[in-house]
Write a protein that holds these residues in place. Structure first.
Motif, PDB file in Angstrom:
ATOM      1  N   VAL A  68       0.780  -1.394   0.016  1.00  0.00           N
ATOM      2  CA  VAL A  68      -0.165  -0.131   0.025  1.00  0.00           C
ATOM      3  C   VAL A  68       0.880   1.182   0.182  1.00  0.00           C
ATOM      4  O   VAL A  68       1.922   1.524   0.660  1.00  0.00           O
ATOM      5  N   HIS A  69       0.720   2.290  -0.973  1.00  0.00           N
ATOM      6  CA  HIS A  69       1.070   3.398  -0.913  1.00  0.00           C
ATOM      7  C   HIS A  69       0.388   4.467  -0.398  1.00  0.00           C
ATOM      8  O   HIS A  69      -0.828   4.692  -0.930  1.00  0.00           O
ATOM      9  N   GLU A  70       0.687   5.137   0.558  1.00  0.00           N
ATOM     10  CA  GLU A  70      -0.349   6.097   1.310  1.00  0.00           C
ATOM     11  C   GLU A  70       0.233   7.507   1.268  1.00  0.00           C
ATOM     12  O   GLU A  70       1.390   7.879   1.213  1.00  0.00           O
ATOM     13  N   ALA A  71      -0.661   8.324   0.665  1.00  0.00           N
ATOM     14  CA  ALA A  71      -0.486   9.900   0.953  1.00  0.00           C
ATOM     15  C   ALA A  71      -0.475  10.260   2.456  1.00  0.00           C
ATOM     16  O   ALA A  71      -1.120   9.851   3.432  1.00  0.00           O
ATOM     17  N   PRO A  72       0.612  11.151   2.536  1.00  0.00           N
ATOM     18  CA  PRO A  72       0.684  11.745   3.880  1.00  0.00           C
ATOM     19  C   PRO A  72      -0.758  11.971   4.759  1.00  0.00           C
ATOM     20  O   PRO A  72      -1.346  12.794   4.318  1.00  0.00           O
ATOM     21  N   VAL A  73      -0.766  11.544   5.951  1.00  0.00           N
ATOM     22  CA  VAL A  73      -2.112  11.624   6.786  1.00  0.00           C
ATOM     23  C   VAL A  73      -1.895  12.928   7.618  1.00  0.00           C
ATOM     24  O   VAL A  73      -0.896  13.070   8.221  1.00  0.00           O
ATOM     25  N   PRO A  74      -2.974  13.683   7.502  1.00  0.00           N
ATOM     26  CA  PRO A  74      -2.798  14.924   8.546  1.00  0.00           C
ATOM     27  C   PRO A  74      -2.560  14.656  10.109  1.00  0.00           C
ATOM     28  O   PRO A  74      -3.172  13.702  10.233  1.00  0.00           O
ATOM     29  N   ILE A  75      -1.930  15.476  10.673  1.00  0.00           N
ATOM     30  CA  ILE A  75      -1.919  15.019  12.006  1.00  0.00           C
ATOM     31  C   ILE A  75      -2.736  16.252  13.070  1.00  0.00           C
ATOM     32  O   ILE A  75      -2.901  15.840  14.163  1.00  0.00           O
ATOM     33  N   TYR A  76      -3.497  17.079  12.238  1.00  0.00           N
ATOM     34  CA  TYR A  76      -4.597  17.949  12.912  1.00  0.00           C
ATOM     35  C   TYR A  76      -5.885  17.757  12.189  1.00  0.00           C
ATOM     36  O   TYR A  76      -5.971  17.245  11.266  1.00  0.00           O
ATOM     37  N   ASP A  77      -6.746  17.883  13.157  1.00  0.00           N
ATOM     38  CA  ASP A  77      -8.429  17.868  12.489  1.00  0.00           C
ATOM     39  C   ASP A  77      -8.420  16.526  11.568  1.00  0.00           C
ATOM     40  O   ASP A  77      -8.776  16.719  10.518  1.00  0.00           O
ATOM     41  N   ILE A  78      -8.225  15.185  12.396  1.00  0.00           N
ATOM     42  CA  ILE A  78      -8.549  13.967  11.580  1.00  0.00           C
ATOM     43  C   ILE A  78     -10.309  14.138  11.414  1.00  0.00           C
ATOM     44  O   ILE A  78     -10.866  13.977  12.283  1.00  0.00           O
ATOM     45  N   THR A  79     -10.519  14.505  10.115  1.00  0.00           N
ATOM     46  CA  THR A  79     -11.999  14.546   9.674  1.00  0.00           C
ATOM     47  C   THR A  79     -12.685  13.016   9.728  1.00  0.00           C
ATOM     48  O   THR A  79     -11.899  12.140   9.574  1.00  0.00           O
ATOM     49  N   ASP A  80     -13.980  13.006   9.646  1.00  0.00           N
ATOM     50  CA  ASP A  80     -14.687  11.873   9.138  1.00  0.00           C
ATOM     51  C   ASP A  80     -14.216  11.220   7.967  1.00  0.00           C
ATOM     52  O   ASP A  80     -14.330  10.064   7.728  1.00  0.00           O
ATOM     53  N   GLU A  81     -14.085  12.118   7.195  1.00  0.00           N
ATOM     54  CA  GLU A  81     -13.521  11.898   5.869  1.00  0.00           C
ATOM     55  C   GLU A  81     -12.129  10.887   5.715  1.00  0.00           C
ATOM     56  O   GLU A  81     -12.279   9.855   5.084  1.00  0.00           O
ATOM     57  N   ILE A  82     -11.475  11.374   6.416  1.00  0.00           N
ATOM     58  CA  ILE A  82     -10.035  10.817   6.679  1.00  0.00           C
ATOM     59  C   ILE A  82     -10.236   9.255   7.079  1.00  0.00           C
ATOM     60  O   ILE A  82      -9.950   8.164   6.859  1.00  0.00           O
ATOM     61  N   ILE A  83     -10.974   9.241   8.390  1.00  0.00           N
ATOM     62  CA  ILE A  83     -11.274   8.189   9.215  1.00  0.00           C
ATOM     63  C   ILE A  83     -12.167   7.028   8.232  1.00  0.00           C
ATOM     64  O   ILE A  83     -11.656   5.793   8.319  1.00  0.00           O
ATOM     65  N   ALA A  84     -12.982   7.576   7.480  1.00  0.00           N
ATOM     66  CA  ALA A  84     -13.806   6.544   6.657  1.00  0.00           C
ATOM     67  C   ALA A  84     -12.946   6.097   5.681  1.00  0.00           C
ATOM     68  O   ALA A  84     -13.182   4.837   5.328  1.00  0.00           O
ATOM     69  N   ALA A  85     -11.919   6.799   5.142  1.00  0.00           N
ATOM     70  CA  ALA A  85     -11.258   6.263   4.162  1.00  0.00           C
ATOM     71  C   ALA A  85     -10.336   5.270   4.414  1.00  0.00           C
ATOM     72  O   ALA A  85     -10.096   4.385   3.939  1.00  0.00           O
ATOM     73  N   ARG A  86      -9.868   5.272   5.703  1.00  0.00           N
ATOM     74  CA  ARG A  86      -8.943   4.306   6.380  1.00  0.00           C
ATOM     75  C   ARG A  86      -9.399   3.088   6.704  1.00  0.00           C
ATOM     76  O   ARG A  86      -9.055   2.164   6.634  1.00  0.00           O
ATOM     77  N   ILE A  87     -10.658   3.280   7.152  1.00  0.00           N
ATOM     78  CA  ILE A  87     -11.707   2.051   7.516  1.00  0.00           C
ATOM     79  C   ILE A  87     -11.986   1.373   6.297  1.00  0.00           C
ATOM     80  O   ILE A  87     -11.745   0.032   6.187  1.00  0.00           O
ATOM     81  N   MET A  88     -12.180   2.023   5.023  1.00  0.00           N
ATOM     82  CA  MET A  88     -12.422   1.215   3.676  1.00  0.00           C
ATOM     83  C   MET A  88     -11.345   0.515   3.042  1.00  0.00           C
ATOM     84  O   MET A  88     -11.470  -0.547   2.778  1.00  0.00           O
ATOM     85  N   ARG A  89     -10.425   1.195   3.391  1.00  0.00           N
ATOM     86  CA  ARG A  89      -8.718   0.495   3.058  1.00  0.00           C
ATOM     87  C   ARG A  89      -8.631  -0.691   3.834  1.00  0.00           C
ATOM     88  O   ARG A  89      -8.223  -1.800   3.523  1.00  0.00           O
ATOM     89  N   ASP A  90      -8.802  -0.515   5.167  1.00  0.00           N
ATOM     90  CA  ASP A  90      -8.623  -1.629   6.170  1.00  0.00           C
ATOM     91  C   ASP A  90      -9.467  -2.830   5.894  1.00  0.00           C
ATOM     92  O   ASP A  90      -9.138  -3.980   5.823  1.00  0.00           O
ATOM     93  N   VAL A  91     -10.849  -2.353   5.584  1.00  0.00           N
ATOM     94  CA  VAL A  91     -11.638  -3.766   5.159  1.00  0.00           C
ATOM     95  C   VAL A  91     -11.018  -4.511   3.639  1.00  0.00           C
ATOM     96  O   VAL A  91     -10.873  -5.536   3.917  1.00  0.00           O
ATOM     97  N   TYR A  92     -10.759  -3.448   2.999  1.00  0.00           N
ATOM     98  CA  TYR A  92     -10.051  -4.221   1.467  1.00  0.00           C
ATOM     99  C   TYR A  92      -8.999  -4.908   1.898  1.00  0.00           C
ATOM    100  O   TYR A  92      -8.693  -6.107   1.335  1.00  0.00           O
ATOM    101  N   LEU A  93      -8.002  -4.536   2.542  1.00  0.00           N
ATOM    102  CA  LEU A  93      -6.858  -5.172   3.004  1.00  0.00           C
ATOM    103  C   LEU A  93      -6.922  -6.474   3.696  1.00  0.00           C
ATOM    104  O   LEU A  93      -6.448  -7.325   3.644  1.00  0.00           O
ATOM    105  N   ARG A  94      -7.889  -6.276   5.011  1.00  0.00           N
ATOM    106  CA  ARG A  94      -8.270  -7.788   5.738  1.00  0.00           C
ATOM    107  C   ARG A  94      -8.850  -8.560   4.817  1.00  0.00           C
ATOM    108  O   ARG A  94      -8.610  -9.797   4.538  1.00  0.00           O
ATOM    109  N   TYR A  95      -9.819  -8.278   3.889  1.00  0.00           N
ATOM    110  CA  TYR A  95     -10.303  -9.251   2.853  1.00  0.00           C
ATOM    111  C   TYR A  95      -9.226  -9.739   1.866  1.00  0.00           C
ATOM    112  O   TYR A  95      -9.235 -10.989   1.682  1.00  0.00           O
TER     113      TYR A  95
END
Length: 720
Positions: A59-86
Motif C-alpha cells: 500500500v502506498h499512502e498519501a501523508p495523513v494529516p496530524i491535525y483535525d482528523i476529519t470523518d472523511e479521513i477516518i472513513a477512508a482508512r476504514i474502507m482501506r482496512d476492510v479491503y486489506l483484511r479481505y
C-alpha cells in the motif's frame, strides 16, 4: 430467540432480540483485549508474511494529516482496512505502513504561540534549533494521539514505523532538487495564485470551497490623462470596482465591445456605455458617440495611487456589471490576470504574503488588506471621485486546511514542472537552494545538490540554518552568471507533498522484489489527483523508473448523515457507524455478538463431524444461500461497496440464520451444521467487524495461541 428485523435505508435494523449482557464498557474491554492480542502476535507482520513467496499487496499512502482528523479521513482508512483484511483472507500478503504529514503548518503556529519565550533568543530572534526541536516533539505527540484513534478502530498498519524527519530524508530532497534543476524541471517564477495568509502557502482551487467576503463596490469617475482631447479638460470615465482594496492595485480600465458615448454635464464630460443607467441619472445636456478606436487611445489617472491606466477591450464573460467600464487588478483577480496577459499589462501586487499592504499603497502601507475598504471609500469620496457605492458579498475561495479566506496575488514560487513546491515556513524540509548575492540567480546543480546532501548527512538537517553557504558549497564554486563567490540561502521550506513524494520515489527505487509485488493505492479521488501524478513523475525523472502497474482504487468515503459521538468512534460500532449510523451500528454489533454467542452455546457439546450428504432440504437451502452470499459479499469488498456488504450480511445473518438457530435450539439436532455455517459467516463479517469476529474465533479455537481469523481463508463454498 425471536428475530424480528425491518429494512431502514437498505440495512437491517433490530426490533427485539435476546442476547447476552452487553454495554459500552464491556464492549470497550473486549476491544482492548483484542488490540493487546494483535500487538502481542504482531498481526501486521503475520499478514505481511501470510503466504510464503506469495503475491504482496504493498500500500502506498498519501501523508495523513496530524491535525483535525476529519470523518472523511477516518472513513477512508476504514474502507482501506476492510479491503486489506479481505485481501489477506484470500491468500495475499498485505504490507501497509503509515505516512504522516509531520510538517503540518499548524504545528509551527502552535509552537510559535505556546512556546514563544522558550524558543527565542534574548534579542527576540527565533532559535532555529530549539524551534525545530519543539515542532518535532509536538508533531510526534499528535501522531501518537492519531495512531491511538486509528488503532481503536482496528486499522492494521505498521504503527511502529517512525515518521520521516531524519537527515537522510532531507538529504534525498536536497539531491533531488539539484538534479531536477539541472534537467530543467525546477524553476523559480513569479506567478499569481490563490494564497492562504494563515497557512503561508498556495491553495489549490480544486480542493477549496467557496465562501463570501463582505466588501464595498463602487462607481467612480476616473480623470483622463490622454485621449479625447477634443472634449476639453474635465473628461472622466465612469468605471466600476467590485472591491475597494483591490481597486487600490488597479492598473488598467477594461471595456466590453459595444457602443460608448460622451455625455456633456455641468461638471464635465462623462464617458460610459450607451446602456448605462447613468445616462439618465446625470441628465446630460448633449451626447456624442465615442468609437472604440478613440477609447483605445485613452489613459486614466488612478485617483489614489496616481498610476496611469490604459483602456483595453475584452470579451470577458465574468459576472460583473452588465455595461460600461470596470477597473482591473491583474495581481489580485484571476480573470483580470488573464486579461493582463492578453494585453501585456503590468502585474504589480499591493499586498505581501502576510496579507499586509506594501509600500505601493502609500499611507495605507502595513494595513491588513481586509481592513481598508472604508478608508479607500472615504478617500475617493473626499476627493470627489465617488459616484455611488453598495455593499455586497463577493465570492472568495476558502483554504481547505484552515478554512480562512484566501487572496489572489503574485508570489515568488519554486515549481516542479507545474507543481508549486515552496512555502514560507520554518518547520519543514528546507528549500535547499543557494543564491548569488550579486545577481540573485540560483546557484544550483546536481553536483551542488550532492554537496548539500553530504553536509546534511554529516551534520544533521538543522545545520542548514546555522551554516554559511561557504561552509556547505565546494571551495571552487562561483556564480556562473557573474563569477561572484558570495552567496545566501533560500528561505522557507518545500511542500510536504513534494518532500514525501521524493522520499517515496527513493524507497520504491530501492525495492528488490519486483515480480511478486502489486502496488496498491486506495485514497479519496481528490488526494490521488494531487499526489500520485507528482510521485509518478519523480519516479520517471529521478530513477528512470515507474510504479509497476499500480492498482488505483479511488474512493469516495461516506459522509455520516449526523455527527458520530466520540464513544462510538472505536471498535466495530465505530467502523459501522460511518456507513449506517451509530445507533444502527450498535444494534448490529450487539445482535451479531448475541447470535454467535447463542451458536457457541448450541454447538459447544457437538463432537460429531458435519455430514453434508445427510442434510435436509431446509439446511441445503441455507448452504446454497451462504454460497451465494459469499460470492456477493466478496465482490462487494473487492469493489469497496461496504454499505451493500453490511446490508447483505445483515439480511442473511438475522433473517435466514437467526430463525434457523431458533429452530435448532428447540430440536437440538443441527449443531454440526450451525458450527460450519457460523465459521464461514464469521469470516465474511471479519473485514468489517474484526473485533467481534476475532473474539468469536478465539472462543471457537481456544488452543490456537498465535492464530487469528485473518490468517484463515475466505469460504470456498459448499455446493461447488
Amino acid at each position: 430467540m425471536n428475530c424480528s428485523w425491518r429494512w431502514r435505508d437498505g440495512v437491517r435494523t433490530k426490533n427485539s432480540m435476546r442476547q447476552p449482557s452487553w454495554s459500552i464498557s464491556t464492549m470497550r474491554e473486549r476491544e482492548k483485549r483484542i488490540l493487546r492480542r494483535w500487538e502481542e502476535i504482531e498481526i501486521h507482520k503475520k499478514l505481511a508474511q501470510k503466504t510464503p513467496h506469495g503475491l504482496k499487496y504493498v500500500v502506498h499512502e498519501a501523508p495523513v494529516p496530524i491535525y483535525d482528523i476529519t470523518d472523511e479521513i477516518i472513513a477512508a482508512r476504514i474502507m482501506r482496512d476492510v479491503y486489506l483484511r479481505y485481501k489477506s483472507m484470500t491468500g495475499f500478503n498485505v504490507i501497509c505502513s503509515p505516512e504522516w504529514n509531520v510538517f503540518d503548518h499548524r504545528v509551527e503556529r502552535e509552537v510559535l504561540g505556546e512556546s514563544g519565550e522558550t524558543i527565542r533568543e534574548r534579542d527576540g530572534k527565533i532559535n532555529i534549533r530549539r524551534f525545530r526541536k519543539a515542532c518535532r516533539e509536538r508533531a510526534f505527540e499528535l501522531i501518537e494521539e492519531t495512531t491511538a484513534r486509528f488503532k481503536r478502530l482496528g486499522i492494521i498498519s505498521d504503527w511502529d514505523v517512525r515518521p520521516s524527519v531524519e537527515s537522510k530524508f532531507a538529504s534525498r530532497i536536497a539531491e533531488a532538487i539539484g538534479r531536477l534543476y539541472d534537467e530543467g524541471h525546477l524553476s523559480d517564477e513569479v506567478k499569481s495564485l490563490h494564497w492562504c495568509v494563515a497557512c503561508q502557502e498556495p491553495v489549490d482551487p480544486k480542493r477549496s470551497s467557496l465562501g463570501t467576503r463582505k466588501s464595498i463596490s463602487a462607481y467612480m469617475r476616473l480623470p483622463l490623462l490622454k485621449g479625447l482631447e477634443g472634449f476639453g479638460r474635465r473628461v472622466y470615465l465612469i468605471a466600476f470596482s467590485g472591491e475597494m482594496w483591490i481597486f487600490l492595485g488597479s492598473s488598467a480600465v477594461a471595456a466590453r465591445n459595444g457602443r460608448y458615448v460622451a455625455m456633456l454635464c455641468e461638471d464635465g464630460v462623462y464617458v460610459d456605455s450607451i446602456s448605462s443607467p447613468w445616462l439618465g441619472e446625470l441628465q446630460p445636456k448633449a451626447i456624442k458617440e465615442v468609437t472604440p478606436d478613440e477609447l483605445r487611445e485613452v489613459t486614466c489617472d488612478h485617483p489614489i495611487t496616481g498610476k496611469e491606466m490604459p483602456v483595453v477591450f475584452t470579451d470577458s464573460e465574468e459576472e460583473r456589471e452588465e455595461y460600461g467600464f470596470f477597473v482591473i487588478s491583474p495581481a489580485h483577480r484571476p480573470r483580470d490576470y488573464f486579461i493582463a496577459l492578453e494585453h501585456c499589462l503590468e502585474i504589480t501586487s499591493i499586498v505581501d504574503d502576510e496579507g499586509k499592504l506594501n509600500e505601493l499603497s502609500g499611507d495605507l502601507c502595513e494595513a491588513r488588506f481586509d481592513s481598508v475598504e472604508e478608508l479607500i471609500r472615504d478617500e475617493l469620496k473626499g476627493r470627489g471621485y465617488l459616484i455611488a457605492e453598495k455593499r455586497r458579498n463577493v465570492p472568495v475561495l476558502l483554504c481547505p486546511c484552515c478554512g480562512e479566506q484566501t487572496i489572489f496575488k503574485p508570489s515568488v514560487q519554486w515549481f516542479f514542472d507545474s507543481y508549486p513546491i515552496s512555502l514560507r515556513r520554518l518547520w519543514g524540509v528546507p528549500m535547499f537552494v543557494i543564491y548569488c548575492s550579486r545577481c540573485e540567480g540560483a546557484v544550483l546543480s546536481e553536483e551542488i545538490g550532492r554537496h548539500i546532501r553530504d553536509s546534511l548527512n554529516r551534520r544533521g538537517v538543522d545545520s542548514w540554518f546555522r551554516l554559511d553557504p561557504g561552509e556547505i558549497l565546494p571551495e571552487e564554486i562561483s556564480c556562473w552568471r557573474c563569477s561572484c563567490r558570495e552567496f545566501h540561502k533560500a528561505e522557507g521550506t518545500v511542500t510536504p507533498i513534494f518532500a514525501f513524494a521524493v522520499n517515496q520515489a527513493h524507497m520504491l527505487s530501492k525495492r528488490k522484489d519486483r515480480v511478486n509485488v502489486i502496488d496498491l493505492i486506495i485514497e479519496p479521488s481528490h488526494t490521488i489527483e494531487r499526489w500520485l501524478p507528482m510521485l509518478k513523475k519523480l519516479m520517471e525523472l529521478l530513477y528512470d523508473d515507474a510504479l509497476i502497474s499500480p492498482i488505483i482504487l479511488p474512493i469516495n468515503p461516506p459522509k455520516p448523515e449526523r455527527s458520530i459521538p466520540d464513544e462510538f468512534k472505536s471498535g466495530d460500532v465505530g467502523r459501522l457507524s460511518f456507513f449506517i449510523g451509530p445507533s444502527e451500528a450498535r444494534e448490529i454489533v450487539e445482535s451479531l455478538y448475541g447470535l454467535f454467542w447463542n451458536i457457541l452455546e448450541v454447538t459447544k457439546e457437538a463432537d460429531e463431524e458435519f455430514d453434508f450428504t445427510g442434510v435436509d432440504p431446509e439446511a441445503r437451502s441455507l448452504l446454497i444461500a451462504l454460497d451465494i452470499l459469499a460470492g456477493e459479499v466478496m465482490s462487494m469488498y473487492e469493489s469497496l461497496r461496504i454499505r451493500e456488504a453490511i446490508g447483505r450480511l445483515s439480511h442473511f445473518t438475522f433473517d435466514r440464520l437467526g430463525p434457523y438457530l431458533e429452530a435448532a435450539q428447540k430440536e437440538g439436532n443441527s449443531a454440526p451444521l450451525l458450527r460450519e455455517i457460523s465459521v464461514d459467516l464469521l469470516k465474511l463479517w471479519a473485514p468489517i467487524t474484526p473485533f467481534t469476529a476475532e473474539e468469536i474465533w478465539l472462543k471457537i479455537n481456544p488452543e490456537d495461541e498465535e492464530g487469528s481469523i485473518f490468517m484463515e481463508m475466505m469460504p470456498l463454498g459448499w455446493m461447488g
